[in-house]
Design a protein around this motif. Sequence first.
Motif, mmCIF file in Angstrom:
data_model
loop_
_atom_site.group_PDB
_atom_site.id
_atom_site.type_symbol
_atom_site.label_atom_id
_atom_site.label_comp_id
_atom_site.label_asym_id
_atom_site.label_seq_id
_atom_site.Cartn_x
_atom_site.Cartn_y
_atom_site.Cartn_z
ATOM 1 N N ILE A 52 0.628 -1.158 0.020
ATOM 2 C CA ILE A 52 0.160 0.163 -0.037
ATOM 3 C C ILE A 52 0.898 1.197 -0.020
ATOM 4 O O ILE A 52 0.678 2.093 -0.978
ATOM 5 C CB ILE A 52 -0.998 -0.201 1.342
ATOM 6 N N VAL A 53 1.657 1.282 0.966
ATOM 7 C CA VAL A 53 2.490 2.734 1.099
ATOM 8 C C VAL A 53 3.459 2.851 0.022
ATOM 9 O O VAL A 53 3.507 3.931 -0.485
ATOM 10 C CB VAL A 53 3.183 2.511 2.639
ATOM 11 N N LEU A 54 4.241 1.734 -0.339
ATOM 12 C CA LEU A 54 5.394 2.047 -1.395
ATOM 13 C C LEU A 54 4.737 2.484 -2.712
ATOM 14 O O LEU A 54 5.121 3.713 -3.351
ATOM 15 C CB LEU A 54 6.286 0.723 -1.810
ATOM 16 N N PRO A 55 3.514 1.681 -3.048
ATOM 17 C CA PRO A 55 3.105 2.275 -4.468
ATOM 18 C C PRO A 55 2.458 3.611 -4.632
ATOM 19 O O PRO A 55 2.724 4.317 -5.520
ATOM 20 C CB PRO A 55 1.907 0.927 -4.620
ATOM 21 N N ALA A 56 1.895 3.946 -3.347
ATOM 22 C CA ALA A 56 1.344 5.294 -3.236
ATOM 23 C C ALA A 56 2.602 6.353 -3.342
ATOM 24 O O ALA A 56 2.288 7.504 -3.939
ATOM 25 C CB ALA A 56 0.447 5.467 -1.879
ATOM 26 N N PHE A 57 3.407 6.090 -2.623
ATOM 27 C CA PHE A 57 4.753 7.044 -2.641
ATOM 28 C C PHE A 57 5.390 7.213 -4.209
ATOM 29 O O PHE A 57 5.768 8.135 -4.411
ATOM 30 C CB PHE A 57 5.544 6.693 -1.575
ATOM 31 N N VAL A 58 5.294 5.997 -4.753
ATOM 32 C CA VAL A 58 5.977 5.812 -5.824
ATOM 33 C C VAL A 58 5.200 6.672 -7.073
ATOM 34 O O VAL A 58 5.911 7.253 -7.859
ATOM 35 C CB VAL A 58 6.259 4.494 -6.455
ATOM 36 N N SER A 59 3.755 6.522 -6.807
ATOM 37 C CA SER A 59 3.095 7.159 -7.827
ATOM 38 C C SER A 59 3.121 8.538 -7.715
ATOM 39 O O SER A 59 3.053 9.466 -8.784
ATOM 40 C CB SER A 59 1.562 6.689 -7.791
ATOM 41 N N GLY A 66 10.425 7.407 -3.404
ATOM 42 C CA GLY A 66 9.154 6.464 -2.764
ATOM 43 C C GLY A 66 9.897 5.512 -1.975
ATOM 44 O O GLY A 66 9.296 5.213 -0.961
ATOM 45 N N LEU A 67 10.638 4.925 -2.486
ATOM 46 C CA LEU A 67 11.375 3.698 -1.994
ATOM 47 C C LEU A 67 12.045 4.257 -0.725
ATOM 48 O O LEU A 67 11.915 3.707 0.392
ATOM 49 C CB LEU A 67 12.311 3.017 -2.795
ATOM 50 N N VAL A 68 12.978 5.632 -0.700
ATOM 51 C CA VAL A 68 13.543 5.847 0.547
ATOM 52 C C VAL A 68 12.418 6.310 1.697
ATOM 53 O O VAL A 68 12.766 5.976 2.811
ATOM 54 C CB VAL A 68 14.371 6.628 0.237
ATOM 55 N N LEU A 69 11.458 6.759 1.397
ATOM 56 C CA LEU A 69 10.495 7.503 2.148
ATOM 57 C C LEU A 69 9.670 6.473 2.719
ATOM 58 O O LEU A 69 9.480 6.392 3.986
ATOM 59 C CB LEU A 69 9.430 8.407 1.657
ATOM 60 N N SER A 70 9.124 5.303 1.988
ATOM 61 C CA SER A 70 8.303 4.345 2.604
ATOM 62 C C SER A 70 9.608 3.532 3.540
ATOM 63 O O SER A 70 8.809 2.768 4.388
ATOM 64 C CB SER A 70 7.933 3.649 1.501
ATOM 65 N N SER A 71 10.672 3.338 3.259
ATOM 66 C CA SER A 71 11.514 2.477 3.892
ATOM 67 C C SER A 71 11.951 3.183 5.264
ATOM 68 O O SER A 71 11.969 2.505 6.369
ATOM 69 C CB SER A 71 12.855 2.181 3.204
ATOM 70 N N LEU A 72 12.039 4.489 5.430
ATOM 71 C CA LEU A 72 12.200 5.062 6.441
ATOM 72 C C LEU A 72 10.740 5.216 7.401
ATOM 73 O O LEU A 72 10.831 4.833 8.672
ATOM 74 C CB LEU A 72 12.457 6.818 6.270
ATOM 75 N N LEU A 147 17.592 -11.033 -8.855
ATOM 76 C CA LEU A 147 16.387 -10.789 -9.292
ATOM 77 C C LEU A 147 16.495 -10.537 -10.842
ATOM 78 O O LEU A 147 17.547 -9.764 -11.176
ATOM 79 C CB LEU A 147 15.745 -9.619 -8.563
ATOM 80 N N PRO A 148 15.633 -10.544 -11.540
ATOM 81 C CA PRO A 148 15.699 -10.637 -13.011
ATOM 82 C C PRO A 148 15.418 -9.279 -13.601
ATOM 83 O O PRO A 148 15.985 -9.089 -14.395
ATOM 84 C CB PRO A 148 14.169 -11.705 -13.514
ATOM 85 N N LYS A 149 14.398 -8.284 -13.096
ATOM 86 C CA LYS A 149 14.160 -7.147 -13.575
ATOM 87 C C LYS A 149 14.813 -5.936 -13.099
ATOM 88 O O LYS A 149 15.185 -5.988 -12.026
ATOM 89 C CB LYS A 149 12.630 -6.919 -13.413
ATOM 90 N N PRO A 150 15.383 -4.929 -13.927
ATOM 91 C CA PRO A 150 16.016 -3.860 -13.197
ATOM 92 C C PRO A 150 14.885 -2.832 -12.567
ATOM 93 O O PRO A 150 13.887 -2.841 -12.777
ATOM 94 C CB PRO A 150 16.555 -3.192 -14.580
ATOM 95 N N LEU A 151 15.305 -2.117 -11.546
ATOM 96 C CA LEU A 151 14.464 -1.146 -10.819
ATOM 97 C C LEU A 151 14.066 0.092 -11.969
ATOM 98 O O LEU A 151 14.860 0.220 -12.658
ATOM 99 C CB LEU A 151 15.053 -0.378 -9.842
ATOM 100 N N LYS A 152 12.906 -0.001 -12.032
ATOM 101 C CA LYS A 152 12.286 0.968 -13.248
ATOM 102 C C LYS A 152 11.271 2.085 -12.329
ATOM 103 O O LYS A 152 10.866 1.634 -11.226
ATOM 104 C CB LYS A 152 11.449 0.368 -14.115
ATOM 105 N N SER A 153 11.454 3.256 -12.890
ATOM 106 C CA SER A 153 10.363 4.166 -12.372
ATOM 107 C C SER A 153 8.956 3.942 -12.770
ATOM 108 O O SER A 153 8.653 3.675 -13.898
ATOM 109 C CB SER A 153 10.641 5.636 -12.994
ATOM 110 N N GLN A 154 8.155 3.820 -11.765
ATOM 111 C CA GLN A 154 6.599 3.645 -12.003
ATOM 112 C C GLN A 154 5.797 4.976 -11.508
ATOM 113 O O GLN A 154 4.654 4.681 -11.287
ATOM 114 C CB GLN A 154 6.256 2.567 -10.755
ATOM 115 N N ARG A 155 6.687 6.079 -11.717
ATOM 116 C CA ARG A 155 5.965 7.329 -11.636
ATOM 117 C C ARG A 155 4.880 7.503 -12.439
ATOM 118 O O ARG A 155 4.922 7.283 -13.597
ATOM 119 C CB ARG A 155 6.942 8.470 -11.782
ATOM 120 N N GLY A 156 3.503 7.945 -12.000
ATOM 121 C CA GLY A 156 2.217 8.048 -12.825
ATOM 122 C C GLY A 156 2.177 9.305 -13.455
ATOM 123 O O GLY A 156 2.502 10.430 -13.590
#
Length: 156
Positions: A52-59, A66-72, A147-156
Amino acid sequence: HWITALGVDWGSPEQAKEWAKLLALDSRPLGLSIVVFAMVPALCEELLHRGIVLPAFVSKLGAWPGLVLSSLLFALMHLDLGRLLPTFVLGMMAGHVRLRTGSLRPAILLHLLYNSSLLVASTLTIPFNHAWSSAALFMTLSGVCYLPKPLKSQRG
């Protein structure tokens, strides 16, 4: 609140004994303790923070902010300054896994393995200290590298 005791004076043999008593690890099978104190928290925390939190922050902010803030937020939610850094790193790894794979399952598994390794280490006769947490983080991080896929931006 039970898990918080782990972060207090990790190097103390007395603390390790108190930790074992608090969790009553010797009064139930280790498998049951892993389900109760490793699997359930991993599932619930990942559903909340990476589901919930990570996808909301990333969008709203983009992948890395989003990753840093949700991890904090994840680290602060544990209410333990002694474990703030390792918990933040675990949050970063689980979030990174979530973004790379697009699935919660690997993040839940990663979190479960981390929690389980700390739980098992706390049952050993060797005094529990920061080295166990570092080793658990290293083992968990090693899995992220495959892991197979690279980190990609999911910004909406």
